[in-house]
Design a protein around this motif. Structure first.
Motif, PDB file in Angstrom:
ATOM      1  N   SER A   1     -13.456  24.718  74.707  1.00 10.63           N
ATOM      2  CA  SER A   1     -12.611  24.964  75.887  1.00 10.63           C
ATOM      3  C   SER A   1     -12.780  26.392  76.395  1.00 10.63           C
ATOM      4  O   SER A   1     -12.852  26.621  77.605  1.00 10.63           O
ATOM      5  N   GLU A   2     -12.829  27.338  75.467  1.00  7.81           N
ATOM      6  CA  GLU A   2     -13.022  28.736  75.853  1.00  7.81           C
ATOM      7  C   GLU A   2     -14.376  28.939  76.527  1.00  7.81           C
ATOM      8  O   GLU A   2     -14.479  29.634  77.532  1.00  7.81           O
ATOM      9  N   LEU A   3     -15.425  28.328  75.961  1.00  5.25           N
ATOM     10  CA  LEU A   3     -16.763  28.413  76.562  1.00  5.25           C
ATOM     11  C   LEU A   3     -16.754  27.864  77.981  1.00  5.25           C
ATOM     12  O   LEU A   3     -17.256  28.497  78.907  1.00  5.25           O
ATOM     13  N   TYR A   4     -16.197  26.679  78.143  1.00  7.80           N
ATOM     14  CA  TYR A   4     -16.186  26.023  79.447  1.00  7.80           C
ATOM     15  C   TYR A   4     -15.378  26.836  80.458  1.00  7.80           C
ATOM     16  O   TYR A   4     -15.791  26.997  81.610  1.00  7.80           O
TER      17      TYR A   4
ATOM     18  N   THR B   1     -17.867  30.763  65.588  1.00 10.04           N
ATOM     19  CA  THR B   1     -18.565  30.155  66.714  1.00 10.04           C
ATOM     20  C   THR B   1     -19.035  28.794  66.227  1.00 10.04           C
ATOM     21  O   THR B   1     -19.116  28.548  65.025  1.00 10.04           O
ATOM     22  N   PHE B   2     -19.317  27.911  67.134  1.00 15.39           N
ATOM     23  CA  PHE B   2     -19.762  26.569  66.792  1.00 15.39           C
ATOM     24  C   PHE B   2     -20.993  26.235  67.613  1.00 15.39           C
ATOM     25  O   PHE B   2     -21.169  26.745  68.718  1.00 15.39           O
ATOM     26  N   GLU B   3     -21.807  25.360  67.085  1.00 12.49           N
ATOM     27  CA  GLU B   3     -22.959  24.871  67.826  1.00 12.49           C
ATOM     28  C   GLU B   3     -22.584  23.557  68.485  1.00 12.49           C
ATOM     29  O   GLU B   3     -21.843  22.764  67.913  1.00 12.49           O
TER      30      GLU B   3
ATOM     31  N   ASP C   1     -25.954  30.599  72.355  1.00 12.05           N
ATOM     32  CA  ASP C   1     -27.080  31.272  71.700  1.00 12.05           C
ATOM     33  C   ASP C   1     -26.761  32.733  71.388  1.00 12.05           C
ATOM     34  O   ASP C   1     -27.158  33.252  70.344  1.00 12.05           O
ATOM     35  N   GLU C   2     -26.056  33.380  72.299  1.00  7.58           N
ATOM     36  CA  GLU C   2     -25.740  34.801  72.132  1.00  7.58           C
ATOM     37  C   GLU C   2     -24.476  35.043  71.314  1.00  7.58           C
ATOM     38  O   GLU C   2     -24.160  36.189  70.982  1.00  7.58           O
TER      39      GLU C   2
ATOM     40  N   LEU D   1     -25.266  28.219  81.403  1.00  4.56           N
ATOM     41  CA  LEU D   1     -24.466  29.367  80.989  1.00  4.56           C
ATOM     42  C   LEU D   1     -23.831  29.115  79.617  1.00  4.56           C
ATOM     43  O   LEU D   1     -23.829  30.009  78.756  1.00  4.56           O
ATOM     44  N   ILE D   2     -23.327  27.911  79.400  1.00  3.82           N
ATOM     45  CA  ILE D   2     -22.737  27.567  78.100  1.00  3.82           C
ATOM     46  C   ILE D   2     -23.777  27.661  76.999  1.00  3.82           C
ATOM     47  O   ILE D   2     -23.532  28.248  75.934  1.00  3.82           O
ATOM     48  N   MET D   3     -24.970  27.119  77.248  1.00  4.10           N
ATOM     49  CA  MET D   3     -26.029  27.184  76.246  1.00  4.10           C
ATOM     50  C   MET D   3     -26.402  28.640  75.943  1.00  4.10           C
ATOM     51  O   MET D   3     -26.593  29.017  74.789  1.00  4.10           O
ATOM     52  N   GLU D   4     -26.465  29.467  76.973  1.00  3.14           N
ATOM     53  CA  GLU D   4     -26.794  30.884  76.804  1.00  3.14           C
ATOM     54  C   GLU D   4     -25.700  31.596  75.998  1.00  3.14           C
ATOM     55  O   GLU D   4     -25.995  32.367  75.076  1.00  3.14           O
TER      56      GLU D   4
END
Length: 187
Positions: A68-71, A177-179, A121-122, A115-118
């Motif tokens: 949710s935070e990523l999105y 963090t989660f994948e 990764d970071e 952007l989420i994938m980036e």
């Protein structure tokens, strides 16, 4: 007597207590389409300022909180890049399949996905277990919590209510963090 809201009313507390006694549970799940094995909205009775009140709780897995935070962060960036962006609306056809997105929505969707994938990764987003209380909630005391658990079931909810009410709830202050879970092709 006028109460802050109905969740503070002794009558409401007594009614929930009776309902919980009949079910043999320490909580009542609020019926909702949003409830899943990673998110549950439920009521339970606890104390606040020395009085018994109803807690309107939302418990979710730390993984769901992370996603949710990523999105939310990606959507915020999309809104800056695409001034006309006001969310993507997914529609279904008569068979229940998702209709193709409009071109502008598809472009925003791809931007958000990239952007989420980036950010994953970071390691841009890190989350930790928490419990937040909202004393100005519209019903009882609002409670949001995220725990580092795989899924939520009755046993987890009962353990949460018991430890919260006994003031023995221990939160992990580690940042995680989660994948993303990759969808596997079925053959």
């Amino acid at each position: 007597m006028k109460y802050q809201n109905e969740g503070f009313s002794p009558e409401t507390v007594a009614n929930l207590r009776k309902e919980l006694k009949e079910t043999g549970k320490s909580f009542k799940i609020v019926p909702s389409e949003d409830n899943s094995d990673e998110f549950v909205n439920f009521y339970f009775i606890g104390k606040y300022d020395g009085k018994q009140v109803v807690y309107d709780a939302a418990l979710y897995t730390l993984r769901l909180h992370y996603q949710s935070e990523l999105y939310e962060l990606a959507e915020h960036e999309a809104a800056k890049k695409f001034p006309d962006y006001h969310g993507i609306s997914y529609e279904e056809d008569e068979n229940g399949n998702l209709k193709p997105l409009k071109n502008d929505e598809e472009e925003v969707g791809l931007f958000i996905t990239e952007l989420i994938m980036e950010m994953e990764d970071e390691g841009t987003v890190k989350v930790q277990e928490f419990v937040d209380l909202d004393t100005h909630h519209d019903f009882g005391i609002g409670l949001d919590a995220a725990l580092n658990i795989e899924s939520i079931d009755d046993k987890i909810l009962d353990k949460f209510v018991t430890s919260f009410n006994n003031d023995t709830l221990k939160l992990d202050d580690t940042f995680y963090t989660f994948e993303s879970e990759e969808e596997e092709d079925e053959y």
